[in-house]
Design a protein around this motif. Structure first.
Motif, short mmCIF file in Angstrom:
data_model
loop_
_atom_site.label_atom_id
_atom_site.label_comp_id
_atom_site.label_asym_id
_atom_site.label_seq_id
_atom_site.Cartn_x
_atom_site.Cartn_y
_atom_site.Cartn_z
N ILE A 293 0.86 -1.18 0.00
CA ILE A 293 0.00 0.00 0.00
C ILE A 293 0.90 1.24 0.00
O ILE A 293 1.92 1.28 0.70
CB ILE A 293 -0.93 0.04 1.24
CG1 ILE A 293 -1.91 -1.14 1.21
CG2 ILE A 293 -1.68 1.36 1.31
CD1 ILE A 293 -2.98 -1.05 0.13
N ILE A 295 1.31 5.06 1.09
CA ILE A 295 0.77 5.97 2.09
C ILE A 295 1.41 7.35 1.93
O ILE A 295 2.46 7.48 1.30
CB ILE A 295 1.00 5.45 3.52
CG1 ILE A 295 2.49 5.40 3.84
CG2 ILE A 295 0.35 4.09 3.72
CD1 ILE A 295 2.82 5.06 5.28
N GLY A 370 -2.96 2.95 6.14
CA GLY A 370 -2.25 2.24 5.07
C GLY A 370 -1.56 0.99 5.58
O GLY A 370 -1.55 -0.05 4.91
N LEU A 373 -4.20 -1.70 6.05
CA LEU A 373 -4.64 -2.29 4.77
C LEU A 373 -3.58 -3.22 4.20
O LEU A 373 -3.92 -4.26 3.59
CB LEU A 373 -4.97 -1.17 3.78
CG LEU A 373 -6.20 -0.32 4.10
CD1 LEU A 373 -6.43 0.72 3.02
CD2 LEU A 373 -7.44 -1.19 4.26
N THR A 384 -5.67 -5.14 -3.72
CA THR A 384 -6.72 -4.12 -3.68
C THR A 384 -7.38 -4.01 -5.06
O THR A 384 -6.73 -4.20 -6.09
CB THR A 384 -6.13 -2.76 -3.30
OG1 THR A 384 -5.14 -2.37 -4.26
CG2 THR A 384 -5.51 -2.82 -1.91
N VAL A 391 -3.37 6.02 0.45
CA VAL A 391 -4.14 5.95 1.69
C VAL A 391 -3.50 6.83 2.75
O VAL A 391 -2.27 6.84 2.90
CB VAL A 391 -4.21 4.48 2.20
CG1 VAL A 391 -5.03 4.39 3.48
CG2 VAL A 391 -4.81 3.58 1.13
N ILE A 423 -8.02 7.35 -0.37
CA ILE A 423 -8.86 7.05 0.80
C ILE A 423 -8.36 7.92 1.94
O ILE A 423 -7.19 7.84 2.35
CB ILE A 423 -8.79 5.56 1.18
CG1 ILE A 423 -9.46 4.71 0.10
CG2 ILE A 423 -9.46 5.32 2.53
CD1 ILE A 423 -9.48 3.24 0.39
N VAL A 448 -13.77 0.71 5.30
CA VAL A 448 -12.61 0.69 4.41
C VAL A 448 -12.50 -0.66 3.70
O VAL A 448 -12.26 -0.73 2.48
CB VAL A 448 -11.31 0.98 5.20
CG1 VAL A 448 -10.10 0.94 4.27
CG2 VAL A 448 -11.40 2.34 5.86
N VAL A 452 -12.15 -1.35 -0.44
CA VAL A 452 -10.82 -1.66 -0.99
C VAL A 452 -10.71 -3.09 -1.50
O VAL A 452 -10.09 -3.34 -2.52
CB VAL A 452 -9.73 -1.38 0.07
CG1 VAL A 452 -8.35 -1.79 -0.44
CG2 VAL A 452 -9.73 0.10 0.44
#
Length: 453
Positions: A293, A295, A370, A373, A384, A391, A423, A448, A452
């Protein structure tokens, strides 16, 4: 002449005792008490007349000084220091061996000497010939850059008074010694006396001093804590010697903010500035893969985008591993506890590894959402469903997604880098212009997950 007394001084914290002990009573460090011989000062008669040189003044009556700064021609260093080197300031720089402290300082000395005049580089660890070899590699061969290999503080003071330079570098403070002190160079007393002498010279003559300090095995500044209190600015070099990127961070700054960072890249010809860290940290990123992810975080006034990678794997051990690089382990444990409690994810039987790509250490709560996730993506073994996702958000202990400051700056940085989906916390969404991009506001972790995955 005063009476000679023996003291035992802890080389870690500076604690003094009259008797030796195996463990320091203050910091609990073993075998750190070293004997030092000191002359006790005889107290003067109480009837002596005090000489008063000044009187208390109202703060409104004191004239403000416009501190003149020296431009180092290195924008990343100027940013970290608040705009340049203040004249008469005492600056301390620390970092692991081989991280690039001496390289950076030689480049700074070369730039300042070309622009302002004579600069004195004092080294207690290298000879003049060795520094010249490094200067040839870095192309730092200004005619006004003078080298001196010296460790005696009295000799250093003599050369500074005679030479009258614009700027002085001392590498390093642990090699200095004063002849009147019996302890070895690097001891608490010698470091304290050396720093005091340098501060007195710099403040009285208006000469800025850059001093290098060693670090301990744990990465903390070696020597007494009074060293940090004494100086005006404390800089710390972060990064791995095997990696190309270096982060220069301010720990203390009397003339600027402590929230800025400078990003450098180690090259054959020295340290080069990284003007756009986000582009560097995301250079080889595959934006849609399991456990990854992107961030956004704020470092001072600068938004930076980095990739967080997580690996969650099942274990048979009674105590699963929790390993993090670039993220505080307590923060990781907090996020894992929230995910277990609110989303019923069984992290208790999985090893967890998490890494911030590029060597950046994340501070604050910008990356909480982040990180969560990335962990969920790895434990569920799924990617995702949103392409080019960025994120940002903080996670509370009740599972809510809390707002963060400067979210609009982070989103604007994401736009420049080509991200299409964002997000953010619901309370931050109203401040963001969603022109040409998709900005989704969320309030809880469950919300969330539905958007996602």
């Amino acid at each position: 002449m005063g009476k000679i007394k023996n003291y035992y001084v802890c080389q870690e914290c500076g604690y003094e005792a009259l008797k030796w002990s195996g463990k320091c009573p203050d910091c609990d460090t073993w075998n750190s008490m070293v004997e030092e011989v000191r002359e006790a000062k005889t107290s003067k008669s109480s009837s002596s007349i005090l000489k008063i040189s000044n009187e208390p003044q109202s703060i409104l009556e004191i004239k403000s000084l416009n501190y003149e700064r020296l431009d180092t021609d290195i924008k990343e260093l100027n940013r970290v220091m608040g705009g340049g080197i203040v004249k008469g300031s005492l600056i301390l720089i620390s970092g692991d061996p081989g991280i690039g402290k001496s390289t950076l300082l030689l480049q700074v000395a070369n730039n300042i000497s070309k622009k302002y005049g004579k600069v004195l580089y004092i080294s207690g660890e290298e000879s003049e010939e060795q520094i010249k070899i490094r200067g040839e590699r870095l192309q730092a061969l200004s005619k006004d850059l003078y080298l001196l290999s010296e460790t005696n503080i009295e000799n250093i003071e003599h050369h500074v008074n005679k030479f009258n330079p614009i700027f002085v570098i001392v590498d390093s403070v642990q090699t200095l010694y004063h002849p009147s002190i019996s302890s070895a160079p690097g001891s608490v007393s010698q470091v304290r006396e050396g720093s005091n002498s340098i501060m007195r010279i710099g403040k009285s003559k208006g000469i800025p001093f850059f001093i290098v300090a060693h670090v301990t095995k744990q990465g903390a500044l070696a020597g007494p804590k009074v060293l940090e209190h004494m100086v005006d600015t404390v800089l710390h070099f972060e990064g791995e010697r095997t990696e190309e990127f270096r982060i220069l961070r301010t720990i203390k700054n009397r003339f600027g903010t402590t929230s800025e960072i400078g990003v450098f890249e180690m090259r054959e010809k020295g340290l080069e500035e990284v003007a756009n860290p986000s582009a560097v940290f995301l250079e080889d990123t595959d934006f849609n893969k399991e456990g990854s992810i992107v961030i956004g975080v704020m470092e001072g006034s600068r938004p930076i985008l980095v990739e967080v990678q997580a690996l969650v794997t099942e274990t048979k051990a009674a105590m699963p591993r929790r390993t993090s690089v670039g993220i505080d382990n307590p923060r990781l444990n907090l996020i894992l506890a929230v995910l277990e409690k609110k989303l019923r994810l069984p992290f208790y039987k999985y090893d967890v590894y998490i890494n911030v790509v590029g060597g950046l250490n994340i501070e604050g709560t910008f990356g909480d959402l982040g990180i969560a996730l990335a962990l969920i993506s790895s434990i569920k073994s799924c990617e995702t469903k949103l392409e080019k996702l960025l994120v940002v958000g903080e996670i509370g202990l009740t599972g809510e997604v809390r707002p963060v400051s400067f979210s609009e700056k982070i989103v604007n940085e994401g736009k420049k880098m080509g991200f299409k989906n964002f997000i953010v916390p619901q309370r931050n969404k109203d401040k963001i212009l969603s022109d040409g991009i998709s900005v989704m506001g969320v309030s809880t972790l469950k919300e969330v997950i539905n958007k996602v995955f």
